[in-house]
Design a protein around this motif. Structure first.
Motif, mmCIF file in Angstrom:
data_model
loop_
_atom_site.group_PDB
_atom_site.id
_atom_site.type_symbol
_atom_site.label_atom_id
_atom_site.label_comp_id
_atom_site.label_asym_id
_atom_site.label_seq_id
_atom_site.Cartn_x
_atom_site.Cartn_y
_atom_site.Cartn_z
ATOM 1 N N GLY A 149 0.799 -1.220 0.000
ATOM 2 C CA GLY A 149 0.000 0.000 0.000
ATOM 3 C C GLY A 149 0.830 1.267 0.000
ATOM 4 N N THR A 150 0.423 2.216 -0.835
ATOM 5 C CA THR A 150 1.027 3.545 -0.786
ATOM 6 C C THR A 150 0.207 4.473 0.098
ATOM 7 O OG1 THR A 150 -0.205 4.172 -2.774
ATOM 8 C CG2 THR A 150 2.008 3.308 -3.084
ATOM 9 N N GLY A 151 -0.993 4.031 0.487
ATOM 10 C CA GLY A 151 -1.849 4.848 1.329
ATOM 11 C C GLY A 151 -1.889 4.316 2.749
ATOM 12 N N ARG A 152 -3.010 4.475 3.399
ATOM 13 C CA ARG A 152 -3.175 4.099 4.790
ATOM 14 C C ARG A 152 -3.784 2.707 4.900
ATOM 15 N NH1 ARG A 152 -1.345 5.455 9.702
ATOM 16 N NH2 ARG A 152 -1.279 7.598 8.932
ATOM 17 N N MET A 153 -3.244 1.879 5.785
ATOM 18 C CA MET A 153 -3.833 0.581 6.072
ATOM 19 C C MET A 153 -4.660 0.688 7.344
ATOM 20 S SD MET A 153 -2.061 -3.113 6.794
ATOM 21 C CE MET A 153 -3.010 -4.388 7.627
ATOM 22 N N VAL A 154 -5.916 0.308 7.248
ATOM 23 C CA VAL A 154 -6.839 0.368 8.371
ATOM 24 C C VAL A 154 -7.373 -1.033 8.638
ATOM 25 C CG1 VAL A 154 -9.009 1.307 9.260
ATOM 26 C CG2 VAL A 154 -7.505 2.751 7.871
ATOM 27 N N VAL A 155 -7.200 -1.525 9.848
ATOM 28 C CA VAL A 155 -7.785 -2.796 10.260
ATOM 29 C C VAL A 155 -9.112 -2.492 10.938
ATOM 30 C CG1 VAL A 155 -7.533 -4.786 11.792
ATOM 31 C CG2 VAL A 155 -5.559 -3.944 10.499
ATOM 32 N N LEU A 156 -10.186 -3.017 10.362
ATOM 33 C CA LEU A 156 -11.526 -2.786 10.907
ATOM 34 C C LEU A 156 -12.012 -4.074 11.550
ATOM 35 C CD1 LEU A 156 -14.050 -1.036 11.292
ATOM 36 C CD2 LEU A 156 -14.803 -1.783 9.018
ATOM 37 N N LEU A 157 -12.256 -4.023 12.850
ATOM 38 C CA LEU A 157 -12.694 -5.201 13.583
ATOM 39 C C LEU A 157 -14.183 -5.441 13.392
ATOM 40 C CD1 LEU A 157 -10.781 -4.684 16.960
ATOM 41 C CD2 LEU A 157 -10.014 -5.875 14.890
ATOM 42 N N GLY A 158 -14.515 -6.687 13.077
ATOM 43 C CA GLY A 158 -15.902 -7.061 12.948
ATOM 44 C C GLY A 158 -16.520 -7.393 14.294
ATOM 45 N N ALA A 159 -17.797 -7.739 14.251
ATOM 46 C CA ALA A 159 -18.508 -8.082 15.481
ATOM 47 C C ALA A 159 -18.073 -9.457 15.972
ATOM 48 C CB ALA A 159 -20.015 -8.070 15.225
ATOM 49 N N GLY A 160 -18.165 -9.650 17.267
ATOM 50 C CA GLY A 160 -17.978 -10.973 17.835
ATOM 51 C C GLY A 160 -16.566 -11.355 18.203
ATOM 52 N N GLY A 161 -15.638 -10.429 18.197
ATOM 53 C CA GLY A 161 -14.262 -10.750 18.549
ATOM 54 C C GLY A 161 -14.054 -10.893 20.044
ATOM 55 N N ALA A 162 -12.921 -11.507 20.395
ATOM 56 C CA ALA A 162 -12.625 -11.750 21.805
ATOM 57 C C ALA A 162 -11.793 -10.646 22.440
ATOM 58 C CB ALA A 162 -11.886 -13.089 21.948
ATOM 59 N N TYR A 163 -11.153 -9.799 21.622
ATOM 60 C CA TYR A 163 -10.220 -8.813 22.146
ATOM 61 C C TYR A 163 -10.644 -7.399 21.751
ATOM 62 C CZ TYR A 163 -7.472 -13.084 22.391
ATOM 63 O OH TYR A 163 -7.056 -14.368 22.645
ATOM 64 N N PRO A 164 -10.399 -6.422 22.612
ATOM 65 C CA PRO A 164 -10.728 -5.030 22.272
ATOM 66 C C PRO A 164 -9.751 -4.472 21.252
ATOM 67 C CG PRO A 164 -9.647 -5.130 24.409
ATOM 68 C CD PRO A 164 -9.877 -6.557 23.986
ATOM 69 N N ALA A 165 -10.158 -3.367 20.634
ATOM 70 C CA ALA A 165 -9.350 -2.759 19.573
ATOM 71 C C ALA A 165 -7.966 -2.374 20.073
ATOM 72 C CB ALA A 165 -10.074 -1.541 19.004
ATOM 73 N N GLY A 166 -7.870 -1.904 21.308
ATOM 74 C CA GLY A 166 -6.586 -1.475 21.839
ATOM 75 C C GLY A 166 -5.576 -2.607 21.898
#
Length: 268
Positions: A169-186
């Motif tokens: 990527g030459t731009g920004r990489m964004v990881v978007l968390l879906g519903a139902g995960g076990a861990y918080p975004a932090g």
């Protein structure tokens, strides 16, 4: 044309649903068009009972012979209705062979179709794998949005692909968390940042982690064509989350230039 690529590397967290949802609630300046670039084949035509043509095959053909991007999308897109919003979409055949042949046309000589300045292209790239024809598209994207559920296995797969994704990527990489995960975004952000810093010797701020998205089956059913949108469809939790996401993504997307009256496609 700002290019927003939506993809994933493990599981099936809803790239098509997210691409359409973002377009349906996009701010006026974005004037989005959804392009199905999934090498496995498209879903929108079947889900929303669209015509088989025009499709990404027609977009690739038009890109070779039409100078104005506005004219290309007038030829190659269809209007998909989400309640009162008409979203221009370029669907793909259910079989992936035609899409795999068309995508290189859009990232090679026809790349101006994806990177001109009059609207945001939201490219549904499906699952990302070795040798996928969408890698050149990711290199042209202003934002690569990687969908993942915050589970140990899916985060591990994203971590192992970080080097390729950051390099591509030459731009920004964004990881978007879906519903139902076990861990918080932090926690996910900390794991990925540590990998970028320690294993890749890169800038840990190169990857942004957002979400998680709410578990909203009603909104997902609307976007998947299984449920008619009600009068307050924009207030559904998932739709509201997509609308807020535009605020996070806007700084990474070039300003969309005003469309001249002689080339402007039908307003959405």
């Amino acid at each position: 044309m700002p290019l927003l690529a939506v993809t994933y590397v493990k599981g099936r967290p809803g790239a098509t649903t997210t691409a359409l949802g973002l377009a349906a609630v996009a701010p006026e300046w974005a004037r989005p068009v959804v392009v199905e670039c999934d090498p496995a084949g498209g879903d929108l035509t079947r889900r929303h009972r669209l015509r088989a043509a025009p499709s990404i095959v027609d977009l690739a053909a038009a890109a070779r012979g039409v100078a104005s991007p506005g004219d290309v999308y007038a030829v190659a897109s269809q209007q998909l209705l989400v309640a009162d919003v008409a979203v221009p979409v370029v669907g793909a055949p259910a079989g992936g062979a035609q899409t795999r042949a068309a995508v290189p046309e859009l990232t090679g000589s026809g790349r101006a179709v994806l990177t001109a300045s009059d609207r945001v292209v939201v490219a549904d790239c499906g699952r990302l794998g070795p040798g996928s024809p969408v890698w050149p598209l990711l290199r042209q994207a202003d934002v690569v949005l990687v969908l993942v559920r915050a589970n140990a296995d899916e985060v591990a797969h994203v971590r192992e692909h970080l080097g390729e994704l950051v390099d591509a990527g030459t731009g920004r990489m964004v990881v978007l968390l879906g519903a139902g995960g076990a861990y918080p975004a932090g926690e996910v952000a900390d794991v990925l940042a540590a990998h970028v810093r320690g294993e890749l010797a890169g800038d840990p701020e190169a990857v942004v982690v957002l979400g998680p998205l709410p578990d909203d089956r009603r909104a997902a059913a609307v976007l998947d064509g299984d449920l008619v949108a009600g009068a307050r469809w924009r207030r559904l939790p998932l739709m509201a989350a997509y609308a807020r996401l535009w605020t996070d993504l806007a700084p990474y997307l070039p300003v969309v230039a005003p469309q001249s009256s002689d080339t402007a496609p039908e307003a959405t």
